[in-house]
Scaffold this motif. Sequence first.
Motif, PDB file in Angstrom:
ATOM      1  N   THR A  12       0.810  -1.216   0.000  1.00 35.25           N
ATOM      2  CA  THR A  12       0.000   0.000   0.000  1.00 35.25           C
ATOM      3  C   THR A  12       0.835   1.255   0.000  1.00 35.25           C
ATOM      4  OG1 THR A  12      -0.126  -0.136   2.418  1.00 35.25           O
ATOM      5  CG2 THR A  12      -1.924  -1.135   1.134  1.00 35.25           C
ATOM      6  N   PHE A  13       2.109   1.139  -0.313  1.00 32.73           N
ATOM      7  CA  PHE A  13       3.004   2.298  -0.286  1.00 32.73           C
ATOM      8  C   PHE A  13       2.457   3.442  -1.119  1.00 32.73           C
ATOM      9  CE2 PHE A  13       6.853   4.656  -0.020  1.00 32.73           C
ATOM     10  CZ  PHE A  13       7.096   5.182  -1.285  1.00 32.73           C
ATOM     11  N   SER A  14       1.909   3.135  -2.265  1.00 33.92           N
ATOM     12  CA  SER A  14       1.478   4.185  -3.180  1.00 33.92           C
ATOM     13  C   SER A  14       0.314   5.008  -2.637  1.00 33.92           C
ATOM     14  CB  SER A  14       1.095   3.584  -4.530  1.00 33.92           C
ATOM     15  OG  SER A  14       0.019   2.674  -4.370  1.00 33.92           O
ATOM     16  N   SER A  15      -0.311   4.569  -1.568  1.00 34.47           N
ATOM     17  CA  SER A  15      -1.420   5.324  -0.991  1.00 34.47           C
ATOM     18  C   SER A  15      -0.992   6.158   0.217  1.00 34.47           C
ATOM     19  CB  SER A  15      -2.543   4.378  -0.572  1.00 34.47           C
ATOM     20  OG  SER A  15      -2.134   3.543   0.497  1.00 34.47           O
ATOM     21  N   TYR A  16       0.276   6.100   0.590  1.00 37.27           N
ATOM     22  CA  TYR A  16       0.753   6.782   1.786  1.00 37.27           C
ATOM     23  C   TYR A  16       1.376   8.136   1.467  1.00 37.27           C
ATOM     24  CZ  TYR A  16       0.377   2.562   4.707  1.00 37.27           C
ATOM     25  OH  TYR A  16      -0.087   1.490   5.416  1.00 37.27           O
ATOM     26  N   GLY A  17       1.057   9.116   2.288  1.00 38.89           N
ATOM     27  CA  GLY A  17       1.854  10.325   2.286  1.00 38.89           C
ATOM     28  C   GLY A  17       3.182  10.019   2.971  1.00 38.89           C
ATOM     29  N   MET A  18       4.258  10.608   2.472  1.00 40.65           N
ATOM     30  CA  MET A  18       5.586  10.309   3.011  1.00 40.65           C
ATOM     31  C   MET A  18       6.265  11.591   3.461  1.00 40.65           C
ATOM     32  SD  MET A  18       5.854   7.044   2.724  1.00 40.65           S
ATOM     33  CE  MET A  18       7.604   6.830   3.064  1.00 40.65           C
ATOM     34  N   GLY A  19       7.133  11.447   4.446  1.00 46.44           N
ATOM     35  CA  GLY A  19       7.838  12.618   4.945  1.00 46.44           C
ATOM     36  C   GLY A  19       9.254  12.299   5.366  1.00 46.44           C
ATOM     37  N   TRP A  20      10.039  13.345   5.445  1.00 44.77           N
ATOM     38  CA  TRP A  20      11.392  13.265   6.002  1.00 44.77           C
ATOM     39  C   TRP A  20      11.491  14.234   7.169  1.00 44.77           C
ATOM     40  CZ3 TRP A  20      15.170   9.865   4.751  1.00 44.77           C
ATOM     41  CH2 TRP A  20      15.078   9.188   3.527  1.00 44.77           C
ATOM     42  N   PHE A  21      12.102  13.758   8.230  1.00 43.44           N
ATOM     43  CA  PHE A  21      12.380  14.562   9.406  1.00 43.44           C
ATOM     44  C   PHE A  21      13.857  14.397   9.748  1.00 43.44           C
ATOM     45  CE2 PHE A  21       8.129  15.712  11.065  1.00 43.44           C
ATOM     46  CZ  PHE A  21       7.343  14.986  10.191  1.00 43.44           C
ATOM     47  N   ARG A  22      14.351  15.262  10.618  1.00 39.81           N
ATOM     48  CA  ARG A  22      15.738  15.115  11.071  1.00 39.81           C
ATOM     49  C   ARG A  22      15.843  15.505  12.539  1.00 39.81           C
ATOM     50  NH1 ARG A  22      18.345  20.045   7.452  1.00 39.81           N
ATOM     51  NH2 ARG A  22      17.394  21.776   8.615  1.00 39.81           N
ATOM     52  N   GLN A  23      16.846  14.934  13.165  1.00 42.39           N
ATOM     53  CA  GLN A  23      17.088  15.239  14.575  1.00 42.39           C
ATOM     54  C   GLN A  23      18.578  15.428  14.778  1.00 42.39           C
ATOM     55  OE1 GLN A  23      15.449  12.427  17.393  1.00 42.39           O
ATOM     56  NE2 GLN A  23      15.523  13.942  19.028  1.00 42.39           N
ATOM     57  N   ALA A  24      18.950  16.647  15.132  1.00 42.68           N
ATOM     58  CA  ALA A  24      20.335  16.978  15.425  1.00 42.68           C
ATOM     59  C   ALA A  24      20.634  16.654  16.884  1.00 42.68           C
ATOM     60  CB  ALA A  24      20.580  18.451  15.143  1.00 42.68           C
ATOM     61  N   ALA A  76       5.961   7.374   7.130  1.00 41.49           N
ATOM     62  CA  ALA A  76       4.825   7.090   6.256  1.00 41.49           C
ATOM     63  C   ALA A  76       3.523   7.352   6.990  1.00 41.49           C
ATOM     64  CB  ALA A  76       4.874   5.644   5.780  1.00 41.49           C
ATOM     65  N   SER A  77       2.573   7.936   6.277  1.00 38.62           N
ATOM     66  CA  SER A  77       1.277   8.235   6.862  1.00 38.62           C
ATOM     67  C   SER A  77       0.179   7.511   6.105  1.00 38.62           C
ATOM     68  CB  SER A  77       1.011   9.738   6.814  1.00 38.62           C
ATOM     69  OG  SER A  77      -0.295  10.012   7.278  1.00 38.62           O
ATOM     70  N   SER A  78      -0.544   6.662   6.824  1.00 40.90           N
ATOM     71  CA  SER A  78      -1.665   5.949   6.212  1.00 40.90           C
ATOM     72  C   SER A  78      -2.924   6.808   6.168  1.00 40.90           C
ATOM     73  CB  SER A  78      -1.954   4.653   6.983  1.00 40.90           C
ATOM     74  OG  SER A  78      -2.348   4.957   8.307  1.00 40.90           O
ATOM     75  N   LEU A  79      -2.939   7.889   6.941  1.00 42.04           N
ATOM     76  CA  LEU A  79      -4.145   8.717   7.046  1.00 42.04           C
ATOM     77  C   LEU A  79      -4.058   9.997   6.228  1.00 42.04           C
ATOM     78  CD1 LEU A  79      -4.853   8.341  10.857  1.00 42.04           C
ATOM     79  CD2 LEU A  79      -5.901   7.104   8.957  1.00 42.04           C
ATOM     80  N   ARG A  80      -2.868  10.512   6.084  1.00 42.63           N
ATOM     81  CA  ARG A  80      -2.697  11.785   5.394  1.00 42.63           C
ATOM     82  C   ARG A  80      -2.013  11.531   4.057  1.00 42.63           C
ATOM     83  NH1 ARG A  80      -3.783  16.190   8.496  1.00 42.63           N
ATOM     84  NH2 ARG A  80      -2.597  17.503   7.053  1.00 42.63           N
ATOM     85  N   GLN A  81      -2.815  11.251   3.058  1.00 41.78           N
ATOM     86  CA  GLN A  81      -2.269  10.915   1.750  1.00 41.78           C
ATOM     87  C   GLN A  81      -1.543  12.083   1.101  1.00 41.78           C
ATOM     88  OE1 GLN A  81      -5.746   9.284  -0.278  1.00 41.78           O
ATOM     89  NE2 GLN A  81      -4.905   7.243   0.006  1.00 41.78           N
TER      90      GLN A  81
END
Length: 125
Positions: A28-40, A98-103
């Motif tokens: 179901t990857f194609s239905s997920y909104g994706m993001g990148w975060f970082r932590q210094a 990955a977000s299953s709710l926020r496409q």
Amino acid sequence: QVQLVESGGGLVQAGGSLRLSCAASGRTFSSYGMGWFRQAPGKEREFVATISWSGGGAYFADSVKDRFTISRENAKNTVYLQMNSLKPDERAVYFCAASSLRQFGGSRQGDYDYWGQGTQVTVSS
């Protein structure tokens, strides 16, 4: 269930570039909104970029706008973060989510239900 594995981190000189990849398991990857975060070190995790399920929409933190791009290949279950003109203070562990709710993606950690283990990026001055 989705598993995310980041790669592509490493050591780069200031002004250099890196491309991070995030490989996802699951059909179901194609239905997920994706993001990148970082932590210094010693800081809270912060939003970097997000992309919609189709790849048609993306937005960025102001600090990386015009230097970073985000893209995805749904056929390969992979999302990318191209980082250019890197700065020493961008040394951090970079996380894929990955977000299953926020496409259409999101900028808050709470928007995401799956996280990778992170990949270290070090920028030398």
